[in-house]
Design a protein around this motif. Structure first.
Motif, PDB file in Angstrom:
ATOM      1  N   GLY A  45       0.831  -1.195   0.000  1.00  0.00           N
ATOM      2  CA  GLY A  45       0.000   0.000   0.000  1.00  0.00           C
ATOM      3  C   GLY A  45       0.868   1.247   0.000  1.00  0.00           C
ATOM      4  N   ILE A  46       0.449   2.247   0.783  1.00  0.00           N
ATOM      5  CA  ILE A  46       1.209   3.497   0.929  1.00  0.00           C
ATOM      6  C   ILE A  46       1.442   3.728   2.415  1.00  0.00           C
ATOM      7  N   TRP A  47       2.726   3.939   2.763  1.00  0.00           N
ATOM      8  CA  TRP A  47       3.101   4.206   4.157  1.00  0.00           C
ATOM      9  C   TRP A  47       3.495   5.675   4.287  1.00  0.00           C
ATOM     10  N   MET A  48       3.236   6.217   5.469  1.00  0.00           N
ATOM     11  CA  MET A  48       3.421   7.656   5.697  1.00  0.00           C
ATOM     12  C   MET A  48       4.292   7.876   6.932  1.00  0.00           C
ATOM     13  N   TRP A  49       5.153   8.884   6.781  1.00  0.00           N
ATOM     14  CA  TRP A  49       5.994   9.292   7.924  1.00  0.00           C
ATOM     15  C   TRP A  49       6.027  10.816   7.933  1.00  0.00           C
ATOM     16  N   CYS A  50       5.547  11.396   9.014  1.00  0.00           N
ATOM     17  CA  CYS A  50       5.485  12.858   9.138  1.00  0.00           C
ATOM     18  C   CYS A  50       6.566  13.319  10.102  1.00  0.00           C
ATOM     19  N   VAL A  51       7.470  14.181   9.627  1.00  0.00           N
ATOM     20  CA  VAL A  51       8.568  14.698  10.451  1.00  0.00           C
ATOM     21  C   VAL A  51       8.664  16.201  10.240  1.00  0.00           C
ATOM     22  N   PRO A  52       9.194  16.928  11.228  1.00  0.00           N
ATOM     23  CA  PRO A  52       9.411  18.362  11.014  1.00  0.00           C
ATOM     24  C   PRO A  52      10.347  18.596   9.833  1.00  0.00           C
ATOM     25  N   HIS A  53      10.028  19.605   9.066  1.00  0.00           N
ATOM     26  CA  HIS A  53      10.856  19.883   7.895  1.00  0.00           C
ATOM     27  C   HIS A  53      12.204  20.415   8.367  1.00  0.00           C
ATOM     28  N   PRO A  54      13.299  19.853   7.867  1.00  0.00           N
ATOM     29  CA  PRO A  54      14.627  20.247   8.383  1.00  0.00           C
ATOM     30  C   PRO A  54      15.052  21.648   7.984  1.00  0.00           C
ATOM     31  N   GLU A  55      14.433  22.224   6.932  1.00  0.00           N
ATOM     32  CA  GLU A  55      14.886  23.540   6.469  1.00  0.00           C
ATOM     33  C   GLU A  55      13.776  24.580   6.398  1.00  0.00           C
ATOM     34  N   LYS A  56      12.514  24.161   6.529  1.00  0.00           N
ATOM     35  CA  LYS A  56      11.393  25.109   6.463  1.00  0.00           C
ATOM     36  C   LYS A  56      10.709  25.154   7.820  1.00  0.00           C
ATOM     37  N   PRO A  57      10.954  26.211   8.559  1.00  0.00           N
ATOM     38  CA  PRO A  57      10.317  26.295   9.872  1.00  0.00           C
ATOM     39  C   PRO A  57       8.790  26.279   9.739  1.00  0.00           C
ATOM     40  N   ASN A  58       8.169  25.675  10.738  1.00  0.00           N
ATOM     41  CA  ASN A  58       6.705  25.612  10.798  1.00  0.00           C
ATOM     42  C   ASN A  58       6.116  24.883   9.587  1.00  0.00           C
ATOM     43  N   HIS A  59       6.848  23.942   9.035  1.00  0.00           N
ATOM     44  CA  HIS A  59       6.373  23.084   7.962  1.00  0.00           C
ATOM     45  C   HIS A  59       6.609  21.627   8.359  1.00  0.00           C
ATOM     46  N   ILE A  60       5.753  20.757   7.861  1.00  0.00           N
ATOM     47  CA  ILE A  60       5.891  19.329   8.119  1.00  0.00           C
ATOM     48  C   ILE A  60       6.223  18.626   6.811  1.00  0.00           C
ATOM     49  N   LEU A  61       7.232  17.741   6.892  1.00  0.00           N
ATOM     50  CA  LEU A  61       7.608  16.933   5.744  1.00  0.00           C
ATOM     51  C   LEU A  61       6.871  15.604   5.827  1.00  0.00           C
TER      52      LEU A  61
END
Length: 586
Positions: free
Chosen positions: A77-93
Motif C-alpha cells: 500500500g502506501i506508508w506515511m511518515w510525518c517529520v518536522p521539515h529540516p529547512e522550512k520552519p513551521n512546515h511538516i515533511l
C-alpha cells in the motif's frame, strides 16, 4: 503555536485489500492533527529498487520504512511518515513510501496503477525511481499514470479542467524528481559529458516529424513535460557490493561507495531546499487536515470506479486521451455556441448554420487532441453528443421563441384585453372596431424583431385562444345592432312623420303666403292701376292745363298783337287826324 508532531515510525496510510483501497484511521488522525503546511514527497518505482532507503534518508533515519533484503516486496500500500521539515520552519515533511510496482506475487496491475496515481496526486514532489536507465517503458508508464491522474483530478475537482485554469493547474502539479538507480552508463551525448538533468531532458525531448510513429513517440514526452513543469534527475551508482545490499540499512558509510553517499546527500539536499508546499487550486496551502480530505476524496473516487482499469496501456491511453478530446471538443462547441448564439434565432437555418460552424470547430479540436481512435468510436460518440446538443438547442430555441412571443403577445394585446373587460366593444359595431384594433396590434407584433421561429404559431394559438372573446363581442354586436336598428327605424319613422308634418305645414304656410302674396300683388296692381289712372289723369289734366295755358298765351299774344295793331292804327290816325277823332277812337 502549532503542536509538535511526534511520529517515531511510519504508519500505513492506505492499504490494498482484495482490490479495495482502505484508509487507516490512525494515520488520518495523525494528519488531522497537523496544522502546519505540509511538503509531501512520494516515491514510486519497481519493487526491490531501494525506494524505502531513500525515504529513510529523507526522514533522517537509517531505519523506518521497511527495506527488504529478499525478492519479496516489503512495503504494501502506501506508508506515511510525518517529520518536522529540516529547512522550512513551521512546515511538516510528509514522506509517502509506496508499494513496489510489478510484484510478481501480487500479479495485480490494477493495484499498481491505483497506488501510482494516488502517490502522484497526493505529492508536491514526486520521486520516480527507476533502474539502470531512463527507458521507453518507464516513460510510457509515467505518461499513462499522469493521464489517469489528470482524469481523476478532473472527476474530483471539475474546476481544474479547462484552459482558463492552466496557471492554477500548473500550481497544483507536483515537481518531478527522476532517480535512476544502479546507473552504469556514461553520461555523454554526442561525444561530450552531460549532466543528469540533461540526460532527463534528452530522454523527454520530442522528435521532429509528423508521421504517426513519431507522434506516438512524442505524445508521452509532451504530456510529461506539460504535467511536470519542474523536473530534476539524480543518478545513483551501485551503493556497495551486490552481496552486501541485503544489509544496506545496517551498513556504515565506510561500507558504501563514496559516490553513492554523495549522490544520496545531494538528493536529500535538493528535496529539502526545493520541494514546495502542497498547494490546492486557488493557491491554498495544504495542511494536515486538507491532506486528510484529499486522501478520502481520491480513495473514494478510485473505489467508486472513476479510475479506468485496462491491461493494455495503449488502449487505456487512447481511452483517456480520446475521452478528454471529446470533452475538449464539447467544451469548445459549448463555448462557441454560448458566445455567438442568441436565443431565439430568427430562423431555424440561422441556428443550424451556427451549429455547423461550431460543430466543425469541435471536430477540429477533437482531431487535434485525439489518439489512436482507430475505429472512430470516439468520433462517433462526439458526433452523437453534438447531434444531441443540436437537438437540445433546437428545443431550447423553440422554448425561447415561444416564451419570447408569449410575453410579447401579452404585452401588446394587454390593452385590447383591458378594453374588452371595460366593455369598450360591447356596442353596435363593436366587433368591427375590435377586429380593426386587433389587426393594428398584429401589425405591431409583426414589426418586433427576433421573435424566433414560433412567431406565427404563437400568434395563431393566441388568437385561437381569444376566439371565444371575438365570438362574444360579435354576438353582443348582433343583439345590440338589431336593437339599434329597431330604434333607428322608430327614430327614422318619427323623424319622417315630423318631417312630413313640417313639410305639410311648410306647404300650407307656403300656400297661405302665396295667397297673401297674390292678394298683396292684386292690391298692389290695383294701387298701381289707380296710381297709373291718377297719373294719367294728372297727365291729362296737366296736358289740358298746358293746352289752356298755350291757348291763353296764344290769346294773350293775339290780344297783344291786336292791341299793338290798334295802337299802331291809333297812332297813325293821330298823326293824320285831329285829336278829337283820336279821342273818339279811344
Amino acid at each position: 503555536m502549532a503542536p509538535v508532531v511526534h511520529m517515531p515510525e511510519p504508519l500505513c496510510l492506505i492499504e490494498n485489500i482484495n482490490g479495495l483501497l482502505l484508509v487507516n484511521p490512525k494515520a488520518l488522525k495523525t494528519l488531522s492533527a497537523i496544522q502546519q503546511p505540509v511538503v509531501v514527497v512520494a516515491i514510486v518505482g519497481l519493487y526491490r529498487t531501494g525506494k524505502s532507503y531513500l525515504m529513510n534518508k529523507l526522514a533522517g533515519k537509517n531505519k523506518g520504512f521497511s527495506v527488504g533484503s529478499t525478492v519479496q516486496s516489503h512495503t504494501k500500500g502506501i506508508w506515511m511518515w510525518c517529520v518536522p521539515h529540516p529547512e522550512k520552519p513551521n512546515h511538516i515533511l510528509v514522506l509517502l513510501d509506496t508499494e513496489g510496482l510489478g510484484d510478481i506475487e501480487k500479479g495485480d496491475k490494477k493495484s499498481d496503477t491505483q497506488i501510482f496515481v494516488l502517490a502522484l496526486l497526493l505529492s508536491s514532489t514526486f520521486v520516480y525511481n527507476t533502474m539502470n536507465t531512463i527507458d521507453q517503458r518507464a516513460i510510457d508508464l509515467l505518461h499513462y499514470v499522469t493521464e489517469l491522474s489528470n482524469l481523476l483530478r478532473t472527476v474530483t475537482s471539475p474546476d481544474l479542467d479547462g484552459e482558463d485554469n492552466a496557471a492554477d493547474f500548473m500550481s497544483v502539479c507536483p515537481d518531478l524528481v527522476w532517480t535512476v538507480r544502479d546507473f552504469y552508463l556514461d553520461l555523454e551525448a554526442n561525444g561530450r559529458p552531460i549532466t543528469a538533468d540533461e540526460y532527463l531532458e534528452n530522454s523527454l525531448r520530442p522528435k521532429q516529424g509528423t508521421d504517426q510513429h513519431l507522434q506516438n513517440f512524442n505524445l508521452p514526452r509532451l504530456c510529461i513535460q506539460k504535467f511536470f513543469p519542474i523536473k530534476k534527475c539524480f543518478i545513483f551508482d551501485l551503493p556497495t557490493h551486490r552481496k552486501k545490499l541485503a544489509q544496506l540499512e545496517t551498513l556504515h558509510n565506510d561500507d558504501l561507495d563514496p559516490e553513492f553517499i554523495q549522490q544520496v546527500a545531494d538528493f536529500c539536499s535538493y528535496i529539502f531546499s526545493h520541494s514546495k508546499t502542497k498547494t490546492l487550486s486557488g493557491g491554498i496551502k495544504v495542511n494536515g487536515s486538507h491532506l486528510e480530505s484529499l486522501v478520502w476524496t481520491y480513495v473514494n473516487a478510485i473505489n467508486n470506479g472513476d479510475l479506468p482499469c485496462m491491461e493494455n496501456e495503449v488502449l487505456a491511453l487512447a481511452q483517456i486521451k480520446n475521452s478528454a478530446a471529446v470533452q475538449k471538443a464539447i467544451a469548445h462547441y459549448d463555448q462557441q455556441m454560448g458566445q455567438k448564439l442568441q436565443l431565439p434565432t430568427e430562423t431555424l437555418q440561422e441556428l443550424l448554420d451556427l451549429h455547423r460552424v461550431s460543430e466543425k470547430g469541435a471536430m477540429e479540436v477533437f482531431m487535434k487532441n485525439s489518439f489512436e481512435d482507430i475505429d472512430q468510436g470516439f468520433q462517433e460518440k462526439l458526433e452523437t453528443l453534438l447531434e444531441a446538443k443540436q437537438n437540445d438547442f433546437c428545443k431550447r430555441n423553440l422554448e425561447a421563441s415561444l416564451n419570447r412571443c408569449s410575453a410579447l403577445l401579452q404585452d401588446i394585446f394587454c390593452p385590447l384585453e383591458e378594453d374588452v373587460k371595460q366593455g369598450i366593444y360591447s356596442k353596435p359595431g363593436g366587433h368591427r372596431l375590435f377586429l380593426q384594433k386587433r389587426e393594428e396590434l398584429k401589425a405591431k407584433y409583426y414589426q418586433v424583431p427576433r421573435k424566433g421561429i414560433q412567431a406565427e404559431e404563437a400568434l395563431q394559438k393566441y388568437l385561437q385562444s381569444k376566439e371565444s372573446v371575438s365570438d362574444t363581442i360579435w354576438q353582443t354586436d348582433l343583439v345590440l345592432t338589431a336593437r339599434e336598428k329597431e330604434m333607428e327605424v322608430a327614430r327614422v319613422k318619427a323623424e319622417f312623420m315630423k318631417a312630413e308634418k313640417e313639410r305639410l305645414g311648410a306647404i300650407l304656410m307656403q300656400h297661405q303666403q302665396m295667397m297673401e302674396r297674390r292678394e298683396r300683388l292684386h292690391w298692389e296692381q290695383v294701387r298701381q292701376m289707380e296710381i297709373k289712372r291718377l297719373y294719367q289723369q294728372a297727365l291729362q289734366q296737366r296736358d289740358q292745363e298746358r293746352r289752356l295755358k298755350e291757348e291763353a298765351e296764344k290769346l294773350k299774344e293775339r290780344f297783344q298783337a291786336e292791341s299793338r295793331k290798334l295802337q299802331d292804327e291809333i297812332h297813325h290816325l293821330q298823326k293824320n287826324d285831329s285829336p278829337d277823332d283820336t279821342c273818339i277812337l279811344l
